[in-house]
Design a protein around this motif. Sequence first.
Motif, short mmCIF file in Angstrom:
data_model
loop_
_atom_site.label_atom_id
_atom_site.label_comp_id
_atom_site.label_asym_id
_atom_site.label_seq_id
_atom_site.Cartn_x
_atom_site.Cartn_y
_atom_site.Cartn_z
N UNK A 251 -17.36 9.18 -93.75
CA UNK A 251 -16.74 10.21 -92.90
C UNK A 251 -15.40 10.63 -93.48
N UNK A 252 -14.61 9.68 -93.98
CA UNK A 252 -13.32 10.00 -94.58
C UNK A 252 -13.47 10.85 -95.83
N UNK A 253 -14.45 10.54 -96.65
CA UNK A 253 -14.70 11.33 -97.86
C UNK A 253 -15.11 12.75 -97.47
N UNK A 254 -16.02 12.87 -96.50
CA UNK A 254 -16.47 14.19 -96.06
C UNK A 254 -15.32 14.99 -95.45
N UNK A 255 -14.57 14.35 -94.55
CA UNK A 255 -13.45 15.04 -93.91
C UNK A 255 -12.40 15.42 -94.94
N UNK A 256 -12.12 14.53 -95.88
CA UNK A 256 -11.15 14.83 -96.93
C UNK A 256 -11.59 16.01 -97.77
N UNK A 257 -12.87 16.06 -98.11
CA UNK A 257 -13.39 17.19 -98.89
C UNK A 257 -13.27 18.50 -98.11
N UNK A 258 -13.51 18.45 -96.81
CA UNK A 258 -13.39 19.68 -96.03
C UNK A 258 -11.93 20.13 -95.92
N UNK A 259 -10.99 19.17 -95.83
CA UNK A 259 -9.57 19.55 -95.82
C UNK A 259 -9.16 20.18 -97.15
N UNK A 260 -9.65 19.62 -98.27
CA UNK A 260 -9.34 20.20 -99.57
C UNK A 260 -9.93 21.62 -99.66
N UNK A 261 -11.16 21.78 -99.20
CA UNK A 261 -11.77 23.11 -99.21
C UNK A 261 -10.98 24.09 -98.34
N UNK A 262 -10.56 23.64 -97.17
CA UNK A 262 -9.74 24.48 -96.30
C UNK A 262 -8.43 24.84 -96.98
N UNK A 263 -7.81 23.87 -97.65
CA UNK A 263 -6.54 24.14 -98.31
C UNK A 263 -6.69 25.20 -99.41
N UNK A 264 -7.81 25.18 -100.10
CA UNK A 264 -8.06 26.18 -101.13
C UNK A 264 -8.22 27.58 -100.53
N UNK A 265 -8.87 27.65 -99.37
CA UNK A 265 -8.99 28.93 -98.67
C UNK A 265 -7.63 29.42 -98.20
N UNK A 266 -6.83 28.48 -97.66
CA UNK A 266 -5.49 28.84 -97.20
C UNK A 266 -4.61 29.26 -98.37
N UNK A 267 -4.78 28.62 -99.51
CA UNK A 267 -3.99 28.98 -100.69
C UNK A 267 -4.28 30.42 -101.11
N UNK A 268 -5.56 30.81 -101.05
CA UNK A 268 -5.91 32.21 -101.37
C UNK A 268 -5.25 33.17 -100.41
N UNK A 269 -5.22 32.81 -99.11
CA UNK A 269 -4.58 33.66 -98.12
C UNK A 269 -3.08 33.74 -98.34
N UNK A 270 -2.48 32.65 -98.80
CA UNK A 270 -1.04 32.64 -99.02
C UNK A 270 -0.66 33.55 -100.17
#
Length: 190
Positions: free
Chosen positions: A170-189
Amino acid sequence: MTTASTFASPSLLRALAKRWWLFTLRGVAGIAFGFLALLWPGVALLTLAIVWGAYALTDGVFALAAAMSGMRSGDTPRWWLVLTGLAGIAAGLLTFIWPGVTVQVLLLLIAAWALVTGVMEVAGAIALRKEIQGEIFLILAGLASIAFGIALLAWPVAGAISLVWLIAWVSIFAGATYVALSLRLKKLAG
């Protein structure tokens, strides 16, 4: 009135996009914790409790930092990030104070949760049997939850090792989703 727009207003999105790297750090911490737990599942559960406490504390600090970083705008509620951060910090600190108790309580809480959830699912399926078709699936899910709770109470050591593996994935999956979210947020920034 709480709506979905309360959680995803443009000013909140801008504030989160500016701090995209905080989600990356949360994700990396989750992935690292997960892999460490998978690599050494036989290590004493006290160590797992301490590592989990460090993760919860770190996650809480980053969530609180993300909430506080955009407080100046004042027009977007960030209470959910503040509560997430405070809960993580509290859980982490309590784990460091009582690591042995943390493991025992965590196993008991998970077993109790599984038993109560399973009973409620079976009861819900019985109550809905005239309203829906396929209630057997809810009954089966409830019975599986009850069996898990009983097994965890009957074999706590095996349950603890299984719990280590479950938390790791669960931690690996959640961590991967946070990294993916951060990449999307970085594009928006940008």
